[in-house]
Each structure stands twice: as structure tokens, then as C-alpha cells.
Scaffold this motif. Sequence first.
Motif, PDB file in Angstrom:
ATOM      1  N   SER A 173       0.824  -1.215   0.000  1.00  5.15           N
ATOM      2  CA  SER A 173       0.000   0.000   0.000  1.00  5.15           C
ATOM      3  C   SER A 173       0.854   1.260   0.000  1.00  5.15           C
ATOM      4  O   SER A 173       0.339   2.364  -0.202  1.00  5.15           O
ATOM      5  N   TYR A 174       2.159   1.113   0.209  1.00  5.69           N
ATOM      6  CA  TYR A 174       3.081   2.238   0.097  1.00  5.69           C
ATOM      7  C   TYR A 174       3.658   2.326  -1.311  1.00  5.69           C
ATOM      8  O   TYR A 174       3.574   3.365  -1.973  1.00  5.69           O
ATOM      9  N   TYR A 175       4.239   1.229  -1.778  1.00  2.00           N
ATOM     10  CA  TYR A 175       4.952   1.272  -3.052  1.00  2.00           C
ATOM     11  C   TYR A 175       4.034   1.303  -4.276  1.00  2.00           C
ATOM     12  O   TYR A 175       4.287   2.045  -5.227  1.00  2.00           O
ATOM     13  N   LEU A 176       2.979   0.501  -4.281  1.00  2.00           N
ATOM     14  CA  LEU A 176       2.174   0.409  -5.495  1.00  2.00           C
ATOM     15  C   LEU A 176       1.548   1.742  -5.912  1.00  2.00           C
ATOM     16  O   LEU A 176       1.613   2.107  -7.091  1.00  2.00           O
ATOM     17  N   PRO A 177       0.941   2.514  -5.004  1.00  2.39           N
ATOM     18  CA  PRO A 177       0.402   3.804  -5.445  1.00  2.39           C
ATOM     19  C   PRO A 177       1.476   4.734  -5.999  1.00  2.39           C
ATOM     20  O   PRO A 177       1.207   5.521  -6.909  1.00  2.39           O
ATOM     21  N   ARG A 178       2.682   4.640  -5.468  1.00  2.00           N
ATOM     22  CA  ARG A 178       3.772   5.485  -5.940  1.00  2.00           C
ATOM     23  C   ARG A 178       4.308   5.015  -7.282  1.00  2.00           C
ATOM     24  O   ARG A 178       4.816   5.806  -8.069  1.00  2.00           O
ATOM     25  N   LEU A 179       4.229   3.725  -7.532  1.00  4.34           N
ATOM     26  CA  LEU A 179       4.738   3.168  -8.781  1.00  4.34           C
ATOM     27  C   LEU A 179       3.725   3.278  -9.924  1.00  4.34           C
ATOM     28  O   LEU A 179       4.097   3.577 -11.069  1.00  4.34           O
ATOM     29  N   ILE A 180       2.459   3.038  -9.633  1.00  4.17           N
ATOM     30  CA  ILE A 180       1.472   2.937 -10.717  1.00  4.17           C
ATOM     31  C   ILE A 180       0.221   3.778 -10.495  1.00  4.17           C
ATOM     32  O   ILE A 180      -0.665   3.797 -11.351  1.00  4.17           O
ATOM     33  N   GLY A 181       0.102   4.471  -9.370  1.00  3.87           N
ATOM     34  CA  GLY A 181      -1.071   5.291  -9.101  1.00  3.87           C
ATOM     35  C   GLY A 181      -2.175   4.534  -8.365  1.00  3.87           C
ATOM     36  O   GLY A 181      -2.175   3.305  -8.303  1.00  3.87           O
ATOM     37  N   ILE A 182      -3.099   5.289  -7.816  1.00  5.98           N
ATOM     38  CA  ILE A 182      -4.167   4.721  -6.993  1.00  5.98           C
ATOM     39  C   ILE A 182      -5.129   3.864  -7.811  1.00  5.98           C
ATOM     40  O   ILE A 182      -5.557   2.784  -7.382  1.00  5.98           O
ATOM     41  N   VAL A 183      -5.492   4.311  -9.009  1.00  4.85           N
ATOM     42  CA  VAL A 183      -6.501   3.599  -9.791  1.00  4.85           C
ATOM     43  C   VAL A 183      -6.034   2.183 -10.129  1.00  4.85           C
ATOM     44  O   VAL A 183      -6.756   1.204  -9.921  1.00  4.85           O
ATOM     45  N   LYS A 184      -4.831   2.061 -10.650  1.00  9.44           N
ATOM     46  CA  LYS A 184      -4.328   0.733 -10.990  1.00  9.44           C
ATOM     47  C   LYS A 184      -4.059  -0.097  -9.743  1.00  9.44           C
ATOM     48  O   LYS A 184      -4.238  -1.325  -9.757  1.00  9.44           O
ATOM     49  N   THR A 185      -3.630   0.556  -8.669  1.00  6.89           N
ATOM     50  CA  THR A 185      -3.427  -0.171  -7.420  1.00  6.89           C
ATOM     51  C   THR A 185      -4.732  -0.777  -6.927  1.00  6.89           C
ATOM     52  O   THR A 185      -4.779  -1.951  -6.520  1.00  6.89           O
ATOM     53  N   LYS A 186      -5.800  -0.004  -6.967  1.00  5.60           N
ATOM     54  CA  LYS A 186      -7.111  -0.534  -6.554  1.00  5.60           C
ATOM     55  C   LYS A 186      -7.532  -1.700  -7.447  1.00  5.60           C
ATOM     56  O   LYS A 186      -8.102  -2.688  -6.965  1.00  5.60           O
ATOM     57  N   GLN A 187      -7.266  -1.571  -8.730  1.00  4.14           N
ATOM     58  CA  GLN A 187      -7.618  -2.668  -9.640  1.00  4.14           C
ATOM     59  C   GLN A 187      -6.887  -3.947  -9.239  1.00  4.14           C
ATOM     60  O   GLN A 187      -7.492  -5.019  -9.155  1.00  4.14           O
ATOM     61  N   LEU A 188      -5.601  -3.851  -8.971  1.00  2.26           N
ATOM     62  CA  LEU A 188      -4.839  -5.041  -8.589  1.00  2.26           C
ATOM     63  C   LEU A 188      -5.320  -5.611  -7.263  1.00  2.26           C
ATOM     64  O   LEU A 188      -5.455  -6.830  -7.109  1.00  2.26           O
ATOM     65  N   MET A 189      -5.579  -4.732  -6.298  1.00  2.00           N
ATOM     66  CA  MET A 189      -5.920  -5.192  -4.953  1.00  2.00           C
ATOM     67  C   MET A 189      -7.355  -5.684  -4.835  1.00  2.00           C
ATOM     68  O   MET A 189      -7.637  -6.618  -4.075  1.00  2.00           O
ATOM     69  N   LEU A 190      -8.271  -5.074  -5.587  1.00  2.00           N
ATOM     70  CA  LEU A 190      -9.684  -5.432  -5.464  1.00  2.00           C
ATOM     71  C   LEU A 190     -10.109  -6.543  -6.409  1.00  2.00           C
ATOM     72  O   LEU A 190     -10.979  -7.349  -6.069  1.00  2.00           O
ATOM     73  N   THR A 191      -9.528  -6.601  -7.595  1.00  2.00           N
ATOM     74  CA  THR A 191      -9.935  -7.621  -8.575  1.00  2.00           C
ATOM     75  C   THR A 191      -8.976  -8.790  -8.646  1.00  2.00           C
ATOM     76  O   THR A 191      -9.283  -9.802  -9.258  1.00  2.00           O
ATOM     77  N   ASN A 192      -7.778  -8.629  -8.020  1.00  5.26           N
ATOM     78  CA  ASN A 192      -6.749  -9.675  -8.050  1.00  5.26           C
ATOM     79  C   ASN A 192      -6.338 -10.047  -9.474  1.00  5.26           C
ATOM     80  O   ASN A 192      -6.048 -11.203  -9.779  1.00  5.26           O
TER      81      ASN A 192
END
Length: 262
Positions: A147-166
Motif C-alpha cells: 500500500s506504500y509502493y504500489l500507489p507510488r509506482l502505478i497510481g491509486i486507480v491501478k493499485t485498486k484494480q490489482l488489490m480489489l480484482t486480483n
Amino acid sequence: MTDYQTITLEQSGPVARITLNRPEAANGMNGTMTRELADAAARCDTPATKVVVLTGAGRFFCAGGDLKDFASAPSRGQHVKGVADDLHRAISSFARMDAVVITVVNGTAAGAGFSLAVSGDLVLAAESASFTMAYTKVGLSPDGSASYYLPRLIGIVKTKQLMLTNRVLSADEASRWGLVTEVVADDELAARADALAGQMAATAAGSNGGVKALLLDTFSNGLEQQMELEGRLIAQRAESADGREGVDAFLAKRKPEFSPGG
């Protein structure tokens, strides 16, 4: 080689190699592995180590937390918190040490394995590697710095996609998203990792540590605060033995010979 149960740690000159070594369990993280990983990371946080290569044994990089281990604990929450704490100590050490951390993703990186893989300073991935969060599939939430690195690497929208949809990312997709430095043919991965480790071992460790420190703070600092940090660090580097050697070598038009400690 240091005697561990679930990982191996080998030191060859300035290069340390850590291998997650539970191939029979897809290198799943249990309490022993994360304790040992934290210990190994602390051992690598020394001037004698300029590069850390982190990979997995067998077909998997790491399939995440060992759910069998979690389920067998008398207090699941307390046990999982301890496992996460040790993993977080390891990742914090990797992030703040001068050594360049190269994660070599040899296969599936899921859950905490995904988190650990993309926390590397440089990330090599085999063509057959894949990446998925997978936490919510089993009713859990992310850890391991995701939750620290992913938003910084790819942004919140794509991070949510990865975390919520797997969503499962291939190595090529992960590279296009900015999660992977380089994708390598499976049979060339080990050689490429060795070559990159050798390249980094010839650099100035203190300079590399300065880069890491600056980038770790950049999203929390204002402009003037970040520039002050830049000014102080470059001044320190200019006074260091390696800073002097680098400048003198450039002016003399020769290759610099940096010290093991940077």
C-alpha cells in the motif's frame, strides 16, 4: 553460507544472495521465513555489502503468506501480525541500506511475494513470471509495503484494480505498468542477475544509498525540504573518499576505483 531453515544467504565479495528456500511450499512466508529474512536483511546492512540479490528457489518467487501456517496458530491475528512485522523489518532494512537490492522474480509472485518483489531497487523478471495481489481472495488485506509502493509506482486507480480484482499481470504487463525494470528469458535470468549485480558492485555504495534516501523521502517532502536534503547529501558525497575518487577519475579520464564501503 549462513545456517537458516527457510532461506539461504551467501556472500561473495560485495554481493549477498538471499534465496527464499521453501520450494515445496511455493516459498510461502511463515513465521520462520520472515524472522530469518529480517535477520538476513540486517546482516546485509553493512559497508561490506554493495548489492543484495533476492530470489526464490524452484518454480515460484513467493506465493505469499503460508495460509496453513496462519490457520494452525492458536491466535491467528496475533501470529499474522508477528509475521507481517518481521517482513516489514526486512523490507525497511532493504529500503534504507546503501546496497542496491535486486529482486529476481523467477516465477509467480503473489500476495506478500508481489509486495516483496516490487520493493526492490531493480526488479528483474523471467518471461514466465506473473504477479497478483490475491489478498482479498482469502478475506485478507495487503501487507509487505504494497500500500506504500504500489500507489507510488502505478497510481491509486491501478493499485485498486490489482488489490480489489486480483488481476494477474504477466511479466510483460508488469513491465509496461512500471513495476518491473527488465524482463528476461527464463534461461537467461540467472546470468542477467549476475551481470547486473557485478555492474552495481563496481559503483559507489554511498552514492547508491543517497539515491535511495532521496527517492524514499520525495513524496513526503516539500520542494525546499527535498532540495535541502539534496544539497546536504551531495555535499557529504563530495567530501567522501568515493566522491573524491569519482571526480578525480573523471578529470583524469580514467575509470574510478570505488571502495567496498562506498
